[in-house]
Design an enzyme around this catalytic site. Structure first.
Site, PDB file in Angstrom:
ATOM      1  CG  ASN A  91      -1.823  -1.181   1.230  1.00 40.27           C
ATOM      2  OD1 ASN A  91      -2.312  -1.650   0.181  1.00 40.27           O
ATOM      3  ND2 ASN A  91      -2.500  -1.417   2.299  1.00 40.27           N
ATOM      4  CD  GLU A 192      -3.372  -5.674  -1.928  1.00 37.64           C
ATOM      5  OE1 GLU A 192      -3.861  -4.904  -1.066  1.00 37.64           O
ATOM      6  OE2 GLU A 192      -3.046  -6.837  -1.309  1.00 37.64           O
ATOM      7  CD  GLU A 312       1.204  -7.504  -0.653  1.00 34.81           C
ATOM      8  OE1 GLU A 312       0.616  -7.684   0.294  1.00 34.81           O
ATOM      9  OE2 GLU A 312       1.385  -6.528  -1.242  1.00 34.81           O
TER      10      GLU A 312
HETATM   11  O1  AHR Z   1       1.705  -6.701   3.202  1.00 36.07           O
HETATM   12  C1  AHR Z   1       0.632  -5.813   3.746  1.00 36.07           C
HETATM   13  C2  AHR Z   1      -0.237  -5.191   3.080  1.00 36.07           C
HETATM   14  O2  AHR Z   1      -1.037  -6.286   2.431  1.00 36.07           O
HETATM   15  C3  AHR Z   1       0.297  -4.512   1.731  1.00 36.07           C
HETATM   16  O3  AHR Z   1       0.805  -3.443   2.087  1.00 36.07           O
HETATM   17  C4  AHR Z   1      -0.841  -4.469   1.018  1.00 36.07           C
HETATM   18  O4  AHR Z   1      -0.488  -4.893  -0.500  1.00 36.07           O
HETATM   19  C5  AHR Z   1      -1.526  -5.799   1.188  1.00 36.07           C
HETATM   20  O5  AHR Z   1      -3.156  -5.344   1.395  1.00 36.07           O
END
Ligand code: AHR
Length: 514
Positions: A91, A192, A312
């Site tokens: 984020n 995202e 992720e």
């Molecule tokens: O990894 C934590 C958060 O999870 C990241 O910043 C985001 O991409 C996801 O929602």
């Protein structure tokens, strides 16, 4: 009919699992899914909580080197087998101005940070990150700001890191002490962006337009870069993740090399078997996106491959949510370590299309490594990740697996054993990765081999613990660790019997002779 004839007939009609035990695994090294790409052992470092500051980087710490990198964390990262590192978010990326993080450190602006809150000092920026990757020998993966950022910012960032010509941004890099381009190969086209929580969130159409132009502009600077489209951030029922991925793939199919997927899981219900059943969903998620890639590319003569970057993934639920603060400092336990095996098994089973995966994250923030000012400890999840990473470059195998099943809600039955296998042809070693998700049953299994003769010596790596909730802390990080042993088994008909203990993760290494 004579008794022996009746017995022989019974043997012919009974499934092998019934003959030899509750489960069966058949190995055929000719049946290859794809190569286990070393980038499946990627990781992720975000400007969030204490991941960068106080984790990777702690200026003035007696544990850091002269440049501020924590030496203990570097050593743990090497031990984890990390091949590639994604940065700066997450984020955070969607509000980040990379130009704030270059030049003399004391002159860099401190900025309010709006993804997670707090102040970003910018003392760790592009040069610090890329130098860190070089020191560790890991491949850097930079995620651009596709939220509040511009196409121009993205283009200039590539010029700063990769251009060797006499240009403004390449010269800025030189002025900052780095003559030779870094040659950053992997670039994420945002993070995202489908999520309403994202700064600069867009709908699929607007995102696709932005990403297409960013891709074009970035490739004009360096045509050799590999681009990762921002795929769906999760696969929640109700979220139109299929629609997002379809639109993004249709629009970017000739421009991108990967589409990203993210998954976080949790054991909120405190039910081990349903928690570890998440692989059924991850398998489905990958299968559907694989299908969407094929659909988007159908009709093209010889399309460039598009792979999945699972950039992720992890367990994340205890330190999550508006009332949980923004440090994301999860303390992991033994059952979370089991989940690591499930994730890798899913990736290996789809090794033809999943060619990158990044554990989120490296240190302190939902991470296998946890620090304070005077030291660090390794969380239980560290050990399976380190062990699986030894299978990088092996060939993933299409195994035949049958095992007793259970049900989670109204989903299709799921096997207690979650299995993947890989083969290293150089040393003729098969790796069997077996997660027994049963909370109460050991599972007796028959393991058969088709090509070559199996040898009767196994190298066994096993993670098990009587307490599913056992954790580590500072000064006490030895109790949830793997046990290893060499074990002889008796080979009959090119197979053997093996019992996988309840709630355990086992990696068997076995040699096969031609
Ligand atoms: O990894 C934590 C958060 O999870 C990241 O910043 C985001 O991409 C996801 O929602």
């Amino acid at each position: 009919m004579k008794l022996t004839t009746r017995l022989t007939l019974a043997l012919l009609v009974l499934p092998a699992a019934a003959l030899y035990g509750q489960a069966r695994i058949k190995i055929d090294t000719d049946r290859v899914v794809g190569q286990v790409h070393p980038h499946l052992f990627g990781n992720f470092a975000e400007h969030l909580g204490r991941c960068i500051y106080g984790g990777i980087y702690e200026e003035g710490s007696p544990l850091a080197d002269k440049d501020g990198y924590r030496k203990d964390v570097m050593e743990a990262t090497r031990g984890l087998g990390v091949s590639l590192l994604r940065w700066p978010g997450g984020n955070f990326a969607s509000g980040y101005n990379w130009k704030d993080g270059i030049g003399p450190r004391d002159q860099r602006p401190a900025r309010a940070e709006h993804a997670w809150g707090g102040i970003e000092t910018n003392r760790f920026g592009t040069d610090e990150f890329l130098t860190y990757c070089e020191r560790l020998g890991v491949e850097p993966y930079v995620c651009i700001n596709a939220g509040l950022g511009t196409v121009e910012d993205a283009r200039n960032w590539v010029e700063y890191t990769n251009d060797s010509r006499n240009t403004y941004w390449a010269n800025a890099r030189r002025k900052n002490g780095r003559e030779k381009p870094y040659g950053v190969k992997y670039w994420g086209l945002g993070n995202e962006i489908d999520g309403p929580w994202q700064l600069g969130h867009k709908n699929a159409e607007d995102y696709s337009k932005f990403a297409l132009e960013a891709a074009k502009a970035m490739r004009r600077v360096d045509p050799s870069i590999k681009l990762i489209a921002s795929g769906s951030s999760n696969f929640r029922p109700g979220a139109d993740w299929i629609g997002w991925n379809r639109k993004v793939l249709d629009s970017l199919k000739t421009e991108v090399d990967y589409i990203s997927l993210h998954t976080y899981i949790g054991n909120q219900e405190n039910k081990l078997e349903s928690f570890l059943g998440f692989t059924q969903r991850v398998d489905h998620y990958i299968d559907v996106v694989d299908g969407l890639i094929k659909a988007a590319q159908s009709g093209q003569d010889s399309p460039n491959p598009i792979y999945i970057a699972y950039d992720e993934w992890n367990v994340w639920y205890r330190k999550r949510g508006p009332d949980k603060g923004n440090t994301l400092e999860e303390i992991y336990n033994f059952e979370d370590a089991l989940a690591m095996g499930g994730f890798f098994n899913s990736f290996f089973r789809h090794a033809h299309v999943v060619k990158m995966a990044n554990l989120a994250q490296l240190v302190n923030v939902i991470a296998p490594v946890f620090t304070n000012k005077s030291g660090m400890f390794l969380q239980p999840i560290y050990f399976p990740i380190a062990e699986y990473s030894k299978q990088g470059s092996n060939m993933a195998l299409d195994l035949l697996v049958s095992s007793p099943t259970y049900k989670i809600g109204n989903r299709a039955p799921i096997g207690y054993l979650d299995v993947s296998g890989t083969y290293n042809s150089k040393d003729r070693t098969v790796y069997l990765n077996v997660l027994n998700r049963s909370e109460s049953q050991d599972i007796a299994s028959r393991i058969d081999n088709v090509v070559g003769q199996m040898e009767g010596q196994l190298e066994v790596w096993e993670m098990n613990h009587p307490d599913l909730k056992a954790t580590h802390t500072f000064g006490d990080d030895r109790k949830v660790r793997p046990a290893t042993r060499t074990q002889s088994v008796s080979i009959a008909n090119n197979g053997f019997s093996y019992t996988f203990p309840k709630h355990s993760l086992t990696i068997l290494r076995l040699k096969v002779r031609s």
